[in-house]
Design a protein around this motif. Structure first.
Motif, PDB file in Angstrom:
ATOM      1  N   LEU A 104       0.932  -1.317  -0.135  1.00 45.32           N
ATOM      2  CA  LEU A 104       0.073  -0.023  -0.154  1.00 45.32           C
ATOM      3  C   LEU A 104       0.965   1.340   0.090  1.00 45.32           C
ATOM      4  O   LEU A 104       1.933   1.261   0.436  1.00 45.32           O
ATOM      5  CB  LEU A 104      -0.945  -0.004   1.191  1.00 45.32           C
ATOM      6  CG  LEU A 104      -1.972  -1.208   1.059  1.00 45.32           C
ATOM      7  CD1 LEU A 104      -2.729  -1.127   2.558  1.00 45.32           C
ATOM      8  CD2 LEU A 104      -2.858  -1.182   0.059  1.00 45.32           C
ATOM      9  N   PRO A 105       0.279   2.471  -0.655  1.00 44.88           N
ATOM     10  CA  PRO A 105       1.276   3.598  -0.663  1.00 44.88           C
ATOM     11  C   PRO A 105       1.156   4.251   0.633  1.00 44.88           C
ATOM     12  O   PRO A 105       2.223   5.187   0.682  1.00 44.88           O
ATOM     13  CB  PRO A 105       0.332   4.356  -1.791  1.00 44.88           C
ATOM     14  CG  PRO A 105      -0.870   3.804  -1.835  1.00 44.88           C
ATOM     15  CD  PRO A 105      -0.920   2.411  -1.185  1.00 44.88           C
ATOM     16  N   GLY A 106       0.602   4.101   1.630  1.00 39.45           N
ATOM     17  CA  GLY A 106       0.454   4.946   2.932  1.00 39.45           C
ATOM     18  C   GLY A 106      -0.326   4.035   4.027  1.00 39.45           C
ATOM     19  O   GLY A 106      -0.832   3.274   3.700  1.00 39.45           O
ATOM     20  N   PRO A 107      -0.097   4.712   5.458  1.00 37.84           N
ATOM     21  CA  PRO A 107      -0.646   4.121   6.300  1.00 37.84           C
ATOM     22  C   PRO A 107      -2.053   4.276   6.254  1.00 37.84           C
ATOM     23  O   PRO A 107      -2.820   3.681   7.169  1.00 37.84           O
ATOM     24  CB  PRO A 107       0.128   4.841   7.646  1.00 37.84           C
ATOM     25  CG  PRO A 107       0.636   5.993   7.123  1.00 37.84           C
ATOM     26  CD  PRO A 107       0.888   5.780   5.711  1.00 37.84           C
ATOM     27  N   SER A 108      -2.864   5.083   5.637  1.00 39.42           N
ATOM     28  CA  SER A 108      -4.150   5.307   5.545  1.00 39.42           C
ATOM     29  C   SER A 108      -4.890   4.725   4.396  1.00 39.42           C
ATOM     30  O   SER A 108      -6.000   5.074   4.069  1.00 39.42           O
ATOM     31  CB  SER A 108      -4.398   6.687   5.701  1.00 39.42           C
ATOM     32  OG  SER A 108      -3.933   7.516   4.643  1.00 39.42           O
ATOM     33  N   HIS A 109      -4.187   3.853   3.639  1.00 40.11           N
ATOM     34  CA  HIS A 109      -4.637   3.234   2.498  1.00 40.11           C
ATOM     35  C   HIS A 109      -5.273   1.866   2.742  1.00 40.11           C
ATOM     36  O   HIS A 109      -4.503   1.030   3.449  1.00 40.11           O
ATOM     37  CB  HIS A 109      -3.717   3.289   1.288  1.00 40.11           C
ATOM     38  CG  HIS A 109      -3.356   4.567   0.870  1.00 40.11           C
ATOM     39  ND1 HIS A 109      -2.745   5.456   1.399  1.00 40.11           N
ATOM     40  CD2 HIS A 109      -3.862   5.217  -0.220  1.00 40.11           C
ATOM     41  CE1 HIS A 109      -2.600   6.771   0.700  1.00 40.11           C
ATOM     42  NE2 HIS A 109      -3.324   6.543  -0.462  1.00 40.11           N
TER      43      HIS A 109
END
Length: 189
Positions: free
Chosen positions: A87-92
């Motif tokens: 995933l591209p970031g911790p909120s994805h």
């Protein structure tokens, strides 16, 4: 034997001869995409029959891989595709996918990678998803393009050997990704 009885007997012998010679006569027409009527089931329309994803987590070692399995029946072919995604970031997270027919024998599974609005992890994270698609058995050879947010990541091609009793399939695939850390495929049938 009267004339009507003789005509019925001749018609029955012709029908038996055609079936015995390998020709299939479908009363009322053949079902789309496969053999229908008395000799098999009618094909179901193409559909995404199941999709689930494991919760995103922070792996120690991420392995970008995928696997494919194909089940061939007389009326339909089911393709199950499983993939690990970075995933591209911790909120994805993985969102709700779409499955559509592109043309007579090509299909697209588009899996969105969406921002959820809150950071639920301390890392970018990874997730594994599993999708099962159904296509009519007559759509051979078939192509399945897997996309993430509209960008192709894998193209699978298959050809099913089927009979009235079932069948088998051969599958080949190719993978592409925006960066080498997420590029990998393991395709089997």
């Amino acid at each position: 034997m009267d004339r009507r009885g003789l005509s019925a007997a001749v018609a029955a012998l012709v029908l038996v001869g055609l079936v015995g010679a390998g020709s299939v006569v479908a009363l009322g027409g053949a079902a789309p995409g496969g053999v229908g009527g008395l000799f098999g089931d009618a094909s179901d329309p193409p559909a995404l029959v199941a999709f689930d994803s494991a919760g995103a987590h922070c792996p120690e070692d991420f392995s970008a891989n995928s696997s494919t399995s194909v089940s061939v029946g007389a009326a339909n072919t089911e393709i199950t595709y499983v993939r690990n995604v970075s995933l591209p970031g911790p909120s994805h997270a993985v969102g709700s996918p779409t499955f559509e027919r592109l043309n007579e024998s090509a299909y697209i599974l588009d899996v969105p990678i969406e921002e959820t609005g809150n950071a639920t992890r301390s890392c970018s994270g990874a997730v594994r998803y599993n999708g099962t698609m159904r296509i009519p058995a007559g759509d051979d050879p078939w192509t399945l393009i897997v996309e993430h947010d509209g960008e192709p990541v894998t193209t699978l091609r298959g050809d099913s050997n089927r009979s009235l009793l079932g069948g088998s399939a051969s599958v080949s695939g190719s993978a592409s990704a925006p960066d080498s850390a997420t590029n990998g495929t393991n395709t089997s049938a």
